[in-house]
Design a protein around this motif. Structure first.
Motif, mmCIF file in Angstrom:
data_model
loop_
_atom_site.group_PDB
_atom_site.id
_atom_site.type_symbol
_atom_site.label_atom_id
_atom_site.label_comp_id
_atom_site.label_asym_id
_atom_site.label_seq_id
_atom_site.Cartn_x
_atom_site.Cartn_y
_atom_site.Cartn_z
ATOM 1 N N SER A 3 -85.169 38.273 -48.076
ATOM 2 C CA SER A 3 -85.913 37.701 -46.989
ATOM 3 C C SER A 3 -86.188 36.139 -47.111
ATOM 4 N N LEU A 30 -91.403 36.216 -50.242
ATOM 5 C CA LEU A 30 -89.828 36.157 -49.690
ATOM 6 C C LEU A 30 -89.258 35.767 -51.137
ATOM 7 N N SER A 31 -87.869 36.168 -50.644
ATOM 8 C CA SER A 31 -86.966 35.849 -52.066
ATOM 9 C C SER A 31 -86.465 34.366 -51.810
ATOM 10 N N THR A 51 -90.162 32.979 -55.934
ATOM 11 C CA THR A 51 -89.464 32.625 -54.465
ATOM 12 C C THR A 51 -88.217 31.418 -55.113
#
Length: 261
Positions: A3, A30-31, A51
């Motif tokens: 994401s 989120l990634s 992240t």
């Protein structure tokens, strides 16, 4: 599933997004996060998070032609939302009116629309400058650079930005930027006296920059060429697309396989 989020601006809304989805609970993170300006990336790098952080500036079209930097008169333009929040459009309008009144051979056009349009119209009417400061209306995105090519300098005096797209578009046309010195975006594009002018206020310092630009056509021509070259080399649509393709392709390879039929 990978994401990816984007930090577009140096404001409270994006700081709250960062708090929730970058440094918040691990399950919410989120990634990847893409930052559009150097400042936003550097600010994000101070956080403890797993992240992945990336810098991908906006890209803009590069028109085939550039502005005529040898014109005698100086046309200033503002392009953006007509709002007080962030853009300070009423103060910008007053600044443009003062510049036209005090710097010979100067005119100004304000392009855009927004909730403070009536206030802008009222200021222009009260200044009574004989049409030398006017509203140009809202411009379709596809034609913004056509309008920019008819001007000489782009004025941006916002309280905050991320990486201003109107500034990128204007510099791609060879407009001379005259911008308020703020933390994010503007400083990475403008080197004082080389790719534009950075001013410390919307008053005397702004007028000094306008006066300098109006009086020195040779300087204006050098800044115009350097500003355009900067955008061509680092902020074109092609450069932006290349960086996004690389990021998305790398994450797609890591994504789990789809469900079987």
């Amino acid at each position: 599933i990978p994401s990816i989020g984007i930090l577009h601006s140096d404001d409270d809304m994006y700081r709250m997004i960062f708090d929730d989805f970058v440094i918040g609970p691990p399950g919410n993170r989120l990634s990847d996060v893409v930052c559009v300006s150097d400042f936003l990336l550097q600010d994000a790098q101070g956080a403890e998070t797993d992240t992945a952080l990336h810098l991908i500036p906006y890209g803009v079209p590069i028109p085939d032609q550039a502005v005529n930097a040898s014109r005698d008169d100086l046309r200033l333009i503002y392009v953006g939302r007509l709002i007080e929040e962030q853009k300070q459009i009423l103060e910008v309008t007053r600044s443009l009116c003062r510049a036209v009144r005090e710097v010979p051979g100067t005119e100004a056009v304000i392009y855009g629309d927004g909730q403070d349009r009536a206030g802008v119209e009222q200021i222009i009417a009260s200044e009574n400058l004989g049409g030398k400061v006017r509203l140009g209306g809202e411009i379709n995105n596809d034609h913004i650079q056509d309008v920019m090519l008819e001007a000489d300098a782009l004025v941006l005096l916002s309280d905050y930005e991320g990486l201003p797209i109107a500034l990128l578009e204007g510099m791609a046309c060879g407009l001379v930027p005259i911008c308020l010195r703020i933390r994010s975006g503007v400083g990475q594009l403008i080197e004082q006296g080389k790719t534009g002018f950075l001013v410390d206020d919307r008053g005397d310092d702004f007028i000094t920059a306008v006066r300098t630009a109006a009086a020195d056509r040779e300087l204006r021509s050098r800044i115009s060429a350097a500003a355009r070259e900067l955008i061509v080399s680092k902020y074109s649509n092609d450069m932006n697309a290349k960086l996004w393709i690389e990021l998305l392709a790398s994450r797609a390879q890591e994504a789990p396989p789809g469900r079987p039929e």
